[in-house]
Structures are given as C-alpha cells and as structure tokens.
Design a protein around this motif. Structure first.
Motif, PDB file in Angstrom:
ATOM      1  N   CYS A  48     -11.820 -16.459   2.480  1.00 37.00           N
ATOM      2  CA  CYS A  48     -12.264 -16.872   3.814  1.00 37.00           C
ATOM      3  C   CYS A  48     -11.175 -16.607   4.843  1.00 37.00           C
ATOM      4  O   CYS A  48      -9.990 -16.611   4.526  1.00 37.00           O
ATOM      5  N   ASN A  49     -11.588 -16.408   6.070  1.00 39.44           N
ATOM      6  CA  ASN A  49     -10.617 -16.287   7.151  1.00 39.44           C
ATOM      7  C   ASN A  49     -10.319 -17.678   7.719  1.00 39.44           C
ATOM      8  O   ASN A  49     -10.807 -18.693   7.209  1.00 39.44           O
ATOM      9  N   ALA A  50      -9.546 -17.749   8.788  1.00 37.20           N
ATOM     10  CA  ALA A  50      -9.110 -19.039   9.339  1.00 37.20           C
ATOM     11  C   ALA A  50     -10.289 -19.878   9.823  1.00 37.20           C
ATOM     12  O   ALA A  50     -10.200 -21.104   9.898  1.00 37.20           O
ATOM     13  N   ASN A  51     -11.412 -19.250  10.135  1.00 39.18           N
ATOM     14  CA  ASN A  51     -12.580 -19.985  10.617  1.00 39.18           C
ATOM     15  C   ASN A  51     -13.533 -20.382   9.488  1.00 39.18           C
ATOM     16  O   ASN A  51     -14.627 -20.871   9.737  1.00 39.18           O
ATOM     17  N   GLY A  52     -13.135 -20.124   8.260  1.00 40.17           N
ATOM     18  CA  GLY A  52     -13.961 -20.504   7.127  1.00 40.17           C
ATOM     19  C   GLY A  52     -15.102 -19.543   6.856  1.00 40.17           C
ATOM     20  O   GLY A  52     -16.021 -19.849   6.101  1.00 40.17           O
ATOM     21  N   ILE A  53     -15.065 -18.386   7.473  1.00 42.63           N
ATOM     22  CA  ILE A  53     -16.105 -17.385   7.250  1.00 42.63           C
ATOM     23  C   ILE A  53     -15.702 -16.486   6.082  1.00 42.63           C
ATOM     24  O   ILE A  53     -14.549 -16.052   5.988  1.00 42.63           O
ATOM     25  N   VAL A  54     -16.660 -16.257   5.188  1.00 43.76           N
ATOM     26  CA  VAL A  54     -16.365 -15.442   4.009  1.00 43.76           C
ATOM     27  C   VAL A  54     -16.143 -13.987   4.427  1.00 43.76           C
ATOM     28  O   VAL A  54     -17.015 -13.360   5.032  1.00 43.76           O
ATOM     29  N   THR A  55     -14.959 -13.496   4.132  1.00 44.85           N
ATOM     30  CA  THR A  55     -14.640 -12.118   4.501  1.00 44.85           C
ATOM     31  C   THR A  55     -14.673 -11.190   3.294  1.00 44.85           C
ATOM     32  O   THR A  55     -14.644  -9.981   3.438  1.00 44.85           O
ATOM     33  N   GLY A  56     -14.728 -11.758   2.111  1.00 45.11           N
ATOM     34  CA  GLY A  56     -14.752 -10.924   0.929  1.00 45.11           C
ATOM     35  C   GLY A  56     -14.651 -11.775  -0.318  1.00 45.11           C
ATOM     36  O   GLY A  56     -14.772 -12.999  -0.272  1.00 45.11           O
ATOM     37  N   TYR A  57     -14.440 -11.094  -1.443  1.00 43.41           N
ATOM     38  CA  TYR A  57     -14.384 -11.790  -2.720  1.00 43.41           C
ATOM     39  C   TYR A  57     -13.228 -11.242  -3.539  1.00 43.41           C
ATOM     40  O   TYR A  57     -12.774 -10.119  -3.328  1.00 43.41           O
ATOM     41  N   SER A  81     -17.290  -8.274   1.936  1.00 40.33           N
ATOM     42  CA  SER A  81     -18.299  -9.333   2.012  1.00 40.33           C
ATOM     43  C   SER A  81     -19.642  -8.888   1.441  1.00 40.33           C
ATOM     44  O   SER A  81     -20.517  -9.713   1.166  1.00 40.33           O
ATOM     45  N   SER A  82     -19.835  -7.584   1.238  1.00 43.69           N
ATOM     46  CA  SER A  82     -21.054  -7.076   0.609  1.00 43.69           C
ATOM     47  C   SER A  82     -20.859  -6.886  -0.891  1.00 43.69           C
ATOM     48  O   SER A  82     -21.679  -6.254  -1.551  1.00 43.69           O
ATOM     49  N   ARG A  83     -19.765  -7.400  -1.420  1.00 47.11           N
ATOM     50  CA  ARG A  83     -19.431  -7.317  -2.846  1.00 47.11           C
ATOM     51  C   ARG A  83     -19.258  -5.880  -3.308  1.00 47.11           C
ATOM     52  O   ARG A  83     -19.603  -5.518  -4.425  1.00 47.11           O
ATOM     53  N   ARG A  84     -18.730  -5.076  -2.422  1.00 48.68           N
ATOM     54  CA  ARG A  84     -18.370  -3.716  -2.826  1.00 48.68           C
ATOM     55  C   ARG A  84     -16.864  -3.665  -3.022  1.00 48.68           C
ATOM     56  O   ARG A  84     -16.121  -4.254  -2.245  1.00 48.68           O
TER      57      ARG A  84
END
Ligand SMILES: [Zn+2]
Length: 97
Positions: A48-57, A81-84
């Motif tokens: 997650c980024n600083a705003n709690g938004i998922v940016t990747g895995y 974030s698209s699991r690529r």
C-alpha cells in the motif's frame, strides 16, 4: 524480455487466467528443479502507499529441495495492482524459463 511482453500484452486473456503464476527454480548447489508456482489468490501480500491504496502485491517464498541438499532457495516476486509480474529476485538458485 519477450516473456514479460507476452504477459503484459495479453489483451485476449481474461483476468482469471492470472490466478496462478507458474514458476520453476533450479537449486544452485545440486541442480534440482523445484516447482515454485504462486497462487495469486492467497499467497500475495498487499503493498500500500501512504494513503492506504493498494499499489501492488508482493510474494516471498523459501524452498528446499527434496533431496539431501540443504540449500535454501529464496524467491521474491513483485506484482503491480493488476497482479502482473513487475520484478523478481532469487537467491540460492536460478529461474528456469
Ligand atoms: Zn539443492
């Protein structure tokens, strides 16, 4: 690089096809090939980024061969974030294409 391009440009591939990421690794010491496939539904940690938004895995796996060799093979995979797959690293072995 051609391998990555194929993954990214999958316009006809439905998203469901990305639920499993096939991966083979080879032990640096004994040469054993180990199946290190990743289940994208339950083996990934969210980044997650600083705003709690998922940016990747992110996925980290440590594997041991089945033989008498005690070499640990550690794999780190980074997905967008698209699991690529974005990036991958390995210690103790090498990726098998
Ligand atoms: Zn080994």
């Amino acid at each position: 690089m051609g391998f990555l391009k194929k993954l990214m440009g999958g316009s006809v591939t439905p998203a469901a096809r990305f639920n499993f990421y096939p991966l083979m690794v080879k032990c640096r010491r004994c040469g054993e090939v180990i199946n290190a496939g990743v289940n994208l539904n339950n083996e990934l940690s969210e980044t997650c980024n600083a705003n709690g938004i998922v940016t990747g895995y992110f996925c980290r796996k440590v594997m041991l061969g089945t033989g008498r060799c005690y070499q640990q093979i550690e794999v780190s995979l980074t997905f967008d974030s698209s699991r690529r797959l974005k990036d991958r690293q390995i210690t103790g072995g090498q990726f098998v294409e």
